[in-house]
Design an enzyme around this catalytic site. Structure first.
Site: not given
Ligand SMILES: *Cc1c(COP(=O)(O)O)cnc(C)c1O
Length: 415
Positions: A223, A53, A226, A232, A197, A51
């Protein structure tokens, strides 16, 4: 999996079957990737036990000296990799990362401008079924109806008219280059914060294969699992002046104890992404997607915006002559899965059907590129995909395609 093999064969059986599935199919889901063994080892490490925090040097628990080291290392690498002033590496996933930004700077019922889910945005960009859509007053811009590409003059016009507090760029199903610079300029013109994003394209950006929104954009979320090919999770990047508000918003605002094993895996992935090999990887993802797009179009498959600049392709099944109907995404995706090609049904811009019965198919090349495939494989796979889409219910044709896909998978195993 020696230990779990003894204690829990039920779980091992499922994991082993999933490994076989990943090995024996061509996974073309644009948001997925196969991580390295190093990333897996860090994610499975004993750092899950602790932990911690708080933040490095400001923790609520004892015994965190080494945890601080790993988190500081992840932060240092992310800053260098993305050219960011400040990085928070604690968000557990992309959705909470986005909510943390809104929670820090946007009041309830304040206005946010983004692209809606059915145009290619994300759930957290104001979908009415998501917390974002419930808490904030989202307004949207769309792609141009004819070109299916963003028209920045139109984005500017909507921003001036709607006067949002935040403007979001970055999408889940947009196959073209995003002009982050102009998004930021428009935000400044109307007195809004800018947010990018980059979840889908982070790997392309750090590989130098897509323009970066850094260092100028106010908030950049991504994220890590990807195209970036890490564990993840997610990170938030921002200018130093926003650092303390962002950090407070993540913890204690939204999350509790950070997942330090995943933060270690993020650090490992960031180091991998700094290598020349990763730059080559990012460029190959795009070269592969372009070859695949050409091959599909030559065989009568209609692509949204007539091609791609990045890792993904969006097939318009309504304008694909052999299909020619709305709402066929699920059925075609099922036919593709039957031959060993895993994709997802997706809405296309201005889809006349519903999100549950969309009219498109989204395809991506990140995993095939991770497996070592290049243009010649993309040509062959493009032919096989087009044949499946043009003959979705022909058992004999599909059986032949399935055999060939299985051979390709054997030739390019997960390493
Ligand atoms: C995949 C994605 C997210 C969210 O990701 P999670 O890990 O599934 O919550 C947010 N914004 C965009 C543009 C994405 O492609």
């Amino acid at each position: 999996m020696q230990n779990i093999g003894k204690t829990d064969p039920e779980v091992v059986a499922i994991i082993t079957s999933e490994l076989n599935r990943e090995n024996n199919n061509l996974d073309m889901i644009a948001s997925e990737n196969y991580v390295s063994k190093s990333v897996l080892e860090a994610s499975g490490s004993i750092l899950t036990n602790k932990y911690a925090e708080g933040y490095p040097k400001k923790r609520y628990y004892q015994g965190v000296g080494l945890i601080d080291k790993i988190e500081l290392l992840a932060i240092k690498r992310a800053k260098a990799l993305f050219n960011a002033e400040h990085v928070n590496v604690q968000p557990n996933s992309g959705s909470p990362a986005n909510i943390a930004v809104y929670n820090a700077f946007i009041g309830a019922n304040d206005r946010i401008l983004g692209m809606s889910l059915n145009q290619g945005g994300h759930l957290t960009h104001g979908s009415p079924v998501n917390l974002s859509g419930k808490l904030y007053d989202f307004v949207e811009y769309c792609v141009d109806k004819d070109t299916e590409v963003l028209n920045m003059d139109e984005v500017r016009r909507i921003a001036q008219k709607t006067k949002p507090k935040l403007i979001i760029s970055g999408y889940t199903a947009y196959p073209r280059i995003i002009n982050f610079k102009e998004f930021h300029e428009i935000a400044k013109e109307v007195g809004a914060y800018s947010m990018a994003d980059i979840s889908h394209i982070a790997g392309l950006i750090v590989g130098g294969a897509h323009p970066s929104p850094l260092p100028f954009t106010d908030f950049v979320t991504t994220t890590t699992h990807k195209t970036l090919r890490g564990p993840r999770g997610a990170i938030i990047m921002c200018k130093e002046k926003f650092a303390s508000a962002i950090d407070k918003s993540v913890f204690p605002g939204l999350q509790g104890g950070p997942h330090e094993h995943i933060i270690a895996a993020k650090a490992v992935a960031f180091k991998e992404a700094m290598q020349q090999e990763f730059k080559d990887y990012a460029h190959q993802i795009i070269a592969n997607a372009k070859t695949l797009a050409e091959t599909l179009m030559e065989r009568g498959i209609k692509l949204v915006s007539n091609g791609t600049d990045n890792h993904l392709i969006l097939i318009d099944l309504i304008k694909t002559q052999s299909v020619g109907r709305t709402g066929m995404g699920k059925q075609i995706a099922t036919s593709l899965e039957e031959v060993g090609i895993v994709t997802n049904a997706n809405t296309i811009p201005f889809d006349p059907s519903t999100p549950f019965k969309p009219s498109g198919i989204r395809l991506g090349t990140p995993i095939l590129t991770t497996r070592g495939m290049k243009e010649s494989e993309m040509k062959e796979i493009g032919v096989l995909i087009a044949k499946t889409i043009n003959n979705p219910f022909d058992k004999i044709i599909k059986e032949k395609i399935k055999v060939r896909i299985a051979e390709l998978c054997k030739q390019f195993p997960i390493n």
